[in-house]
Enzyme design. Structure first.
Site, short mmCIF file in Angstrom:
data_model
loop_
_atom_site.label_atom_id
_atom_site.label_comp_id
_atom_site.label_asym_id
_atom_site.label_seq_id
_atom_site.Cartn_x
_atom_site.Cartn_y
_atom_site.Cartn_z
CG ASP A 178 -19.84 63.67 52.50
OD1 ASP A 178 -19.44 63.49 51.35
OD2 ASP A 178 -20.88 64.29 52.77
NE ARG A 182 -22.83 64.34 46.35
CZ ARG A 182 -21.86 63.45 46.53
NH1 ARG A 182 -20.69 63.62 45.93
NH2 ARG A 182 -22.04 62.39 47.30
CG HIS A 225 -22.53 66.69 49.96
ND1 HIS A 225 -22.21 65.49 50.56
CD2 HIS A 225 -23.62 66.44 49.18
CE1 HIS A 225 -23.06 64.56 50.15
NE2 HIS A 225 -23.91 65.11 49.32
NE ARG A 239 -22.37 57.93 52.18
CZ ARG A 239 -22.92 58.69 51.24
NH1 ARG A 239 -22.23 59.68 50.71
NH2 ARG A 239 -24.14 58.46 50.81
#
Ligand code: NAD
Length: 309
Positions: free
Chosen positions: A148, A86, A175, A151
């Site tokens: 997240d 990212r 993140h 998940r």
């Protein structure tokens, strides 16, 4: 409520669908610098509305048309290609946020508007959006580690054989690759994880925990490998965040927001109370020393990238 979505690629489209399906908006406007793409998305989504809520959906070619929006969702910018992190998107997407924010602020009511940031690298983009918009930190909200955390919760649910709705579990910090899995604050039906495992006679050794951590942190990479990008999960996260804001639910969500001032300012995800005024409170969960060190490391990484801009 009128909601504007800026950037209507894979993520923006999924977000638009998810927003539409909440039934919370009476009008959705879509803006993308690729006008053809935005118009096609508005057309397609408009057809779907015949099967759900009667919502006015339009593609707009000028920021003037976002006037009256109470919430602006920013999903524009480059996404990760296979193998990219990212943070590799930093400079490209900082330019995108710098292009978008002044125009959003020229055309919305600074006293009320809330900005939801989805663009990666998420936490740095939240800092930049807040700096450029000059809005109170409570109203520049990044989806952060909501995805997240989801998940993590889903993996735990499968592992423990317990509904996600009975599990409280958070991923905190960046993140990104330095996210912190907050094992110390996992509760199953109000019972601490270790105690629950004892009662349920479930073994969750360190090797299994390491595998779970790896799966949480690598989920996006695996999805990008197989599908080119991720979009459904983040669509669900934005819709959930929207419910919390519009219905003033005062729910605790791991969203990203700027804490601290000056050189100490940094945005990252912590459990925060979210309602119709935005972020109302930030909470600090139980952490062990690894988790506390992990949070400090996350903050340093985010701040370092912000300082590169
Ligand atoms: P995409 O390439 O499919 O779409 C990006 C869109 O942004 C394109 O339509 C492009 O025309 C538009 N755009 C670019 N610059 C613009 C500008 N200045 N003004 C208006 N529109 C502009 O990418 P995607 O897969 O939709 O991903 C979008 C972003 O969302 C990426 O940064 C990605 O990393 C991020 N993302 C975040 C999460 C999260 O959990 N926060 C999850 C998935 C993806």
């Amino acid at each position: 409520m009128k909601i504007a979505i800026i950037g209507v690629g894979s993520v923006g489209s999924a977000v638009a669908t998810a927003v539409q399906n909440t039934g919370l908006a009476h009008e959705i406007v879509l803006y993308d610098r690729d006008g053809v793409r935005a118009r096609a998305a508005a057309e397609d989504l408009g057809h779907a509305s015949a099967f759900s809520y009667d919502i006015k959906i339009s593609a707009v070619s000028s920021y003037r048309a976002i006037r009256g929006s109470e919430i602006v969702i920013i999903a524009a910018g480059a996404n990760q290609k296979p193998g990219e992190t990212r943070n590799d998107l930093l400079q490209k997407n900082a330019a995108v946020i710098s292009d978008i924010i002044p125009r959003v602020m020229e055309n919305t009511d600074a006293k009320n508007v809330k900005i939801i940031v989805v663009t990666n690298p998420l936490d740095v983009m939240v800092m930049l959006a807040q700096k450029l918009s000059k809005l109170p930190v409570s109203r520049v909200i990044g989806t952060g580690t909501m995805l997240d955390s989801a998940r993590f919760k889903i993996i735990l649910s499968r592992q423990l054989g317990i509904s996600t709705r009975s599990i409280n579990s958070y991923v905190l910090g960046e993140h990104g690759d330095s996210s912190v899995i907050n094992w110390s604050a996992v509760y199953v039906g109000g019972i601490g994880l270790d105690d629950f495992c004892k009662q349920a006679k479930i073994s969750l050794p360190q090797t299994t925990r390491n595998t779970i951590e790896h799966r949480v942190r690598n989920a996006a990479y695996e999805i990008i490998q197989g599908r080119g990008a991720t979009w459904d999960g983040i669509g669900g996260a934005v819709a959930d965040l929207l419910h919390a804001i519009v219905n003033d639910e005062k729910r605790i969500l791991t969203v990203s927001s700027v804490d601290g001032v000056g050189k100490n300012a940094v945005a990252m995800s912590l459990p925060r109370v979210v309602g119709n005024k935005g972020i109302l409170m930030t909470l600090h969960t139980k952490t062990n020393s690894d988790e506390s060190n992990g949070l400090r490391k996350s903050a340093k990484i985010i701040r370092k990238h912000f300082d590169l801009l």
